[in-house]
Write an enzyme that holds these catalytic residues in place. Sequence first.
Site, short mmCIF file in Angstrom:
data_model
loop_
_atom_site.label_atom_id
_atom_site.label_comp_id
_atom_site.label_asym_id
_atom_site.label_seq_id
_atom_site.Cartn_x
_atom_site.Cartn_y
_atom_site.Cartn_z
N GLY A 9 24.34 103.81 7.30
CA GLY A 9 25.16 102.60 7.27
C GLY A 9 24.72 101.66 8.38
N GLU A 14 20.45 91.68 10.69
CA GLU A 14 20.27 92.20 9.34
C GLU A 14 21.23 91.45 8.42
OE1 GLU A 14 21.67 96.25 8.44
OE2 GLU A 14 19.84 96.53 7.30
N GLU A 66 20.69 107.03 9.69
CA GLU A 66 19.79 106.03 9.12
C GLU A 66 20.56 104.71 9.09
OE1 GLU A 66 17.68 106.80 5.43
OE2 GLU A 66 17.14 104.68 5.37
N LYS A 116 31.77 111.96 2.60
CA LYS A 116 32.62 110.77 2.46
C LYS A 116 31.77 109.61 1.96
CE LYS A 116 33.76 107.02 4.52
NZ LYS A 116 34.11 106.13 3.40
N CYS A 125 18.30 98.98 3.24
CA CYS A 125 17.98 99.07 4.67
C CYS A 125 16.51 98.76 4.89
CB CYS A 125 18.36 100.44 5.20
SG CYS A 125 17.71 101.78 4.23
P1 NDP Z 1 29.37 100.53 7.48
O1 NDP Z 1 28.42 101.06 8.47
O2 NDP Z 1 30.71 100.07 7.95
O3 NDP Z 1 29.68 101.63 6.34
C1 NDP Z 1 28.86 102.73 6.02
C2 NDP Z 1 29.72 103.98 5.81
O4 NDP Z 1 30.36 104.32 7.03
C3 NDP Z 1 30.84 103.80 4.80
O5 NDP Z 1 31.08 105.01 4.11
C4 NDP Z 1 32.01 103.45 5.69
O6 NDP Z 1 33.25 103.66 5.08
C5 NDP Z 1 31.76 104.40 6.84
N1 NDP Z 1 32.46 104.05 8.07
C6 NDP Z 1 32.99 102.84 8.44
N2 NDP Z 1 33.58 102.95 9.65
C7 NDP Z 1 33.40 104.23 10.07
C8 NDP Z 1 33.77 104.94 11.25
N3 NDP Z 1 34.46 104.37 12.24
N4 NDP Z 1 33.41 106.24 11.36
C9 NDP Z 1 32.70 106.84 10.38
N5 NDP Z 1 32.36 106.22 9.22
C10 NDP Z 1 32.69 104.93 9.08
O7 NDP Z 1 28.66 99.39 6.69
P2 NDP Z 1 29.35 98.20 5.87
O8 NDP Z 1 29.69 98.77 4.57
O9 NDP Z 1 30.47 97.55 6.60
O10 NDP Z 1 28.17 97.13 5.84
C11 NDP Z 1 27.97 96.28 6.97
C12 NDP Z 1 26.51 96.11 7.27
O11 NDP Z 1 25.93 97.39 7.53
C13 NDP Z 1 25.68 95.56 6.13
O12 NDP Z 1 25.74 94.17 6.07
C14 NDP Z 1 24.32 96.07 6.50
O13 NDP Z 1 23.78 95.22 7.47
C15 NDP Z 1 24.59 97.41 7.11
N6 NDP Z 1 24.42 98.54 6.16
C16 NDP Z 1 23.27 99.25 6.23
C17 NDP Z 1 23.05 100.27 5.32
C18 NDP Z 1 21.81 101.08 5.33
O14 NDP Z 1 21.45 101.63 4.29
N7 NDP Z 1 21.16 101.23 6.45
C19 NDP Z 1 24.01 100.58 4.27
C20 NDP Z 1 25.21 99.78 4.31
C21 NDP Z 1 25.38 98.81 5.24
P3 NDP Z 1 34.00 102.52 4.20
O15 NDP Z 1 33.03 101.43 3.91
O16 NDP Z 1 34.42 103.28 3.00
O17 NDP Z 1 35.15 102.03 5.01
#
Ligand code: NDP
Length: 498
Positions: A238, A392, A260, A185, A294
């Site tokens: 994420g 972050e 991660e 996904k 990240c």
């Molecule tokens: P998220 O953690 O919400 O999103 C990452 C992934 O998880 C996306 O594919 C998202 O789907 C999915 N996701 C969201 N909710 C759920 C759930 N309940 N169960 C399973 N999967 C889920 O990050 P955001 O995009 O909202 O970003 C917010 C903050 O997260 C950023 O400001 C940053 O601080 C951090 N981040 C860190 C990353 C890293 O590489 N470590 C990468 C991205 C964000 P979808 O977005 O399609 O709804």
Amino acid sequence: MNTLADSIFSTPRSFDHFIDGQWHAGRGDTIVRNSPAHGVPVSTVRAGTAEDVDRAVAAARRRFEKGGWANITSAQRATYLRRAADLIGERVDALAMIETLESGKPLAQSKGEIEGAVALWHYAAGQAQALHGETHNTFGDGLLGLVLREPVGVVGLITPWNFPFWILAERLPFILAAGCTVVVKPSEYTSSTTLMMAEILRDAGVPDGVVNVVTGYGDPVGQAIVEHRGIDMVSFTGSTRVGRSAVVASAGNLKKLSLELGGKNPVIVCADADLDKAADGIVYGVCFNAGQCCVSGSRLIVAKDVMQPLSERIVALMKQVRVGDPLDEATQVGPIVNEAQMQRILRLIGTCPDEGGRVLTGGERVPPENGYFVAPTLLGGVQSSMTVAREEIFGPVLAMMPFDTLEQAIDLANDTDYGLSATVWTQSLDQSMHAMRKMRAGRVWVNTTITGGPEMPIGGYKESGLGRETGLQGVAEYTEVKSALIDLGARQKWVRTA
Ligand code: NDP
């Protein structure tokens, strides 16, 4: 203007889910993705449902159980992965363009990431054949011990929007090399290159059902994957917030998890550092990908004696970083991925003066107004307890703090819930080794930053995650370990018969 971009602007790319080797529309709505730099639609994907996830898991499970992937030779799997790597190389331009239009990253950077992904796929192909177990020939004449590695099963792979194709390449080929099947996904903002990767794998001859992609929102699609009893392991990249919720949601069948998550990564600059080199590395480390990494170095911990000259250098360099249209070859920093993220960054910057710090440069949105651009920002007068030193921010924003001794610097570096990466700038071997060993982070850079290679494992300490991707650990992470003991005719009967 770029003709490839023009054709996407006039006819946005449109995708269904990819399940069991077929495109599948499902019953969900369509999600339209606008370019964050241009404000116009560039692609549409399906908003998946739990039903779509069920269908994809069933296909992956069938393929895993019935054969054609886990049970073929590692040499055959490696051949598929190498073919896929070559096809990525042939499609760099098409992949890079849509990556740029969906994520906002400069086109040259997208090309670099797609080309780098080729190397990751080739490395994972090699690892498919390098994977092995152990034998224990030490139990005497009567017993032989074997330690087998087996694919963990069906993996759910959830990826974010900051490095859509790169993060996929750090995980998917390793999952496949281990012999697992997968349901992916991608983020709803940046799904196209993952779907194009599914096409590549189909074209490389990978059997139906090995790789399935369900697009859509985190809830319900990501949530359904994490909760699904037909999935044996989830790899999630994420936010720490969602990562933590995945730990709870995965408890139903006690899935294996690889996470991660976020980082608030320290950069220590000692008084003896080469300040010109350090300033350039620091600006790169926080501005690369508009700070949406990240591993961005976002907390600058500087020896008091060199604070003034270093901050002057950083301010001067930040003012010269080229922020703008990601299709322009000169651009170094594109827009923030969406308006909500941009507003969040600006709000977090605003907490700095409120809590006693000051903005030394940047701190605001920059034109053009139809894109979500934020100026590279240096914040001074920061204390470790302030919001900008703890949260972050995920933007080009650097929070600067002073130190007197290296021990203080290391304490400040470790004063965070996260532990993803850390950097130290010094010309002293002793100081660099001391800091490298004491900083609690999964990746440490000395006199450089944000660099690596497929050989190096990645992952976090503390609340930055669980498990490791890439390197020798990359494939092993997606295996179960089985101990087998074989009697060689020496076992004595336990029941004493008369
Ligand atoms: P998220 O953690 O919400 O999103 C990452 C992934 O998880 C996306 O594919 C998202 O789907 C999915 N996701 C969201 N909710 C759920 C759930 N309940 N169960 C399973 N999967 C889920 O990050 P955001 O995009 O909202 O970003 C917010 C903050 O997260 C950023 O400001 C940053 O601080 C951090 N981040 C860190 C990353 C890293 O590489 N470590 C990468 C991205 C964000 P979808 O977005 O399609 O709804």
